[in-house]
Write a protein that holds these residues in place. Structure first.
Motif, mmCIF file in Angstrom:
data_model
loop_
_atom_site.group_PDB
_atom_site.id
_atom_site.type_symbol
_atom_site.label_atom_id
_atom_site.label_comp_id
_atom_site.label_asym_id
_atom_site.label_seq_id
_atom_site.Cartn_x
_atom_site.Cartn_y
_atom_site.Cartn_z
ATOM 1 N N PRO A 153 0.842 -1.210 0.000
ATOM 2 C CA PRO A 153 0.000 0.000 0.000
ATOM 3 C C PRO A 153 0.871 1.251 0.000
ATOM 4 N N VAL A 154 0.258 2.373 -0.338
ATOM 5 C CA VAL A 154 0.999 3.624 -0.503
ATOM 6 C C VAL A 154 1.857 3.942 0.708
ATOM 7 N N GLU A 155 1.343 3.711 1.899
ATOM 8 C CA GLU A 155 2.081 4.086 3.098
ATOM 9 C C GLU A 155 3.329 3.238 3.342
ATOM 10 N N LEU A 156 3.470 2.144 2.590
ATOM 11 C CA LEU A 156 4.631 1.270 2.776
ATOM 12 C C LEU A 156 5.533 1.199 1.549
ATOM 13 N N GLY B 122 3.999 -11.939 16.990
ATOM 14 C CA GLY B 122 2.686 -11.425 16.623
ATOM 15 C C GLY B 122 2.439 -11.541 15.130
ATOM 16 N N LEU B 123 3.443 -11.227 14.334
ATOM 17 C CA LEU B 123 3.329 -11.364 12.883
ATOM 18 C C LEU B 123 3.089 -12.823 12.522
ATOM 19 N N ALA C 178 -2.908 -8.192 4.912
ATOM 20 C CA ALA C 178 -3.361 -7.116 5.797
ATOM 21 C C ALA C 178 -2.641 -7.189 7.144
ATOM 22 N N ALA C 179 -2.463 -8.409 7.654
ATOM 23 C CA ALA C 179 -1.742 -8.570 8.919
ATOM 24 C C ALA C 179 -0.291 -8.152 8.774
ATOM 25 N N GLU D 294 3.844 -0.783 12.039
ATOM 26 C CA GLU D 294 4.216 -0.549 13.437
ATOM 27 C C GLU D 294 5.703 -0.747 13.699
ATOM 28 N N HIS D 295 6.355 -1.613 12.928
ATOM 29 C CA HIS D 295 7.710 -2.038 13.274
ATOM 30 C C HIS D 295 8.808 -1.543 12.333
#
Length: 278
Positions: free
Chosen positions: A37-40, A130-131, A153-154, A161-162
């Protein structure tokens, strides 16, 4: 190990997108790539999800000329960080299974490894419980399409976050990758330095810190990936034309690069692009 003819019928290929790096596409299991996604997009190039279900006793050898980059990979038995490779690689698939991986941009590596050179040609465990938990839960969905979407999505949520916001050096390393990957005329480190407005030594530092390979090795990897793809997909192109288009001094230099990295001549690869050499 040669793939059996009937095994080739047991795997399918979908959504390959950029075919560079895949030496024998017919061997791939069901395989999807999902853009970040754009944010990544400054941190992750794409997510890739293979799933396989082979008959008992069958083995599918996946032979690759990987992108000059690192991957964070989730499988049922854990999470690993795979460093950049110095040459071709392979993985033998048996039984049934899956993986969900993120092909990292140079800026994305910084958060996961202080020195990507230390994991070159290696795959090391990465502590991300968690991942692992969330991706495994998603991939257990009986609806494979829904499971893939939930797994990505996960992964996106975890990465958001990381993975650290990239700094100036990391973004310049991304620009270095972009110009090498997109401009077939780039064959020397000096050209990259000119594009970035920095010195050759500056390019070398960027590559060491954010990729883990020398910049000339990155250049040669992209050019060799492109050579293999063009030989595989366009039978009208001569080896000499491919060599000229990709900036090799002549056909002999391309042939030497092929033999050194892949262990066979370009003409042999073109003659039988669906099977490995014996």
């Amino acid at each position: 190990m040669k793939i059996h003819d009937d095994l080739a019928k047991e795997v399918t290929v979908t959504d390959l997108g950029d075919g560079r790096g895949v030496l024998y596409p017919v061997r791939l299991p069901t395989f999807h790539r999902v853009p970040a996604p754009v944010e990544l997009t400054q941190l992750v190039r794409w997510f890739w999800i293979p799933r396989w279900n082979l008959a008992p006793g069958r083995t599918s050898r996946q032979q690759l000329l990987p992108f000059p980059a690192s991957n964070l990979v989730v499988q049922t038995d854990g999470v690993t960080l795979s460093g950049p490779t110095s040459g071709a690689s392979h993985r033998d698939l048996q039984g049934s299974g899956w993986a969900v991986g993120a092909l990292l941009r140079p800026a994305g590596v910084t958060s996961l490894s202080d020195d990507p050179r230390s994991i070159r040609d290696d795959e090391v465990p990465y502590d991300a419980p968690g991942l692992h938990r969330d991706v495994v839960a998603a991939m257990s969905d009986d609806d494979e399409e829904a499971g893939r979407a939930a797994a990505v999505a996960a992964f996106v949520a975890w990465a958001g976050e990381h993975l650290a916001t990239p700094g100036e050096s990391a973004l310049l390393a991304n620009a270095m990758e972009d110009v090498i990957a997109s401009d077939r005329g780039i064959v020397r480190v000096e050209q990259v330095a000119d594009h970035l407005g920095t010195s050759v030594r500056g390019v070398q530092r960027l590559a060491a810190r954010h990729v883990g390979l020398p910049p000339l090795a990155i250049i040669r990897r992209y050019r060799l990936q492109e050579a293999a793809q063009r030989l595989r997909e366009d039978s009208t192109l001569t080896v000499a034309r491919v060599a000229a288009d990709l900036g090799y001094a002549d056909q002999a230099h391309l042939a030497a690069d092929f033999r050194r990295v892949l262990g066979l001549a370009p003409s042999d690869y073109r003659r039988d692009p669906d099977h490995a050499p014996g």
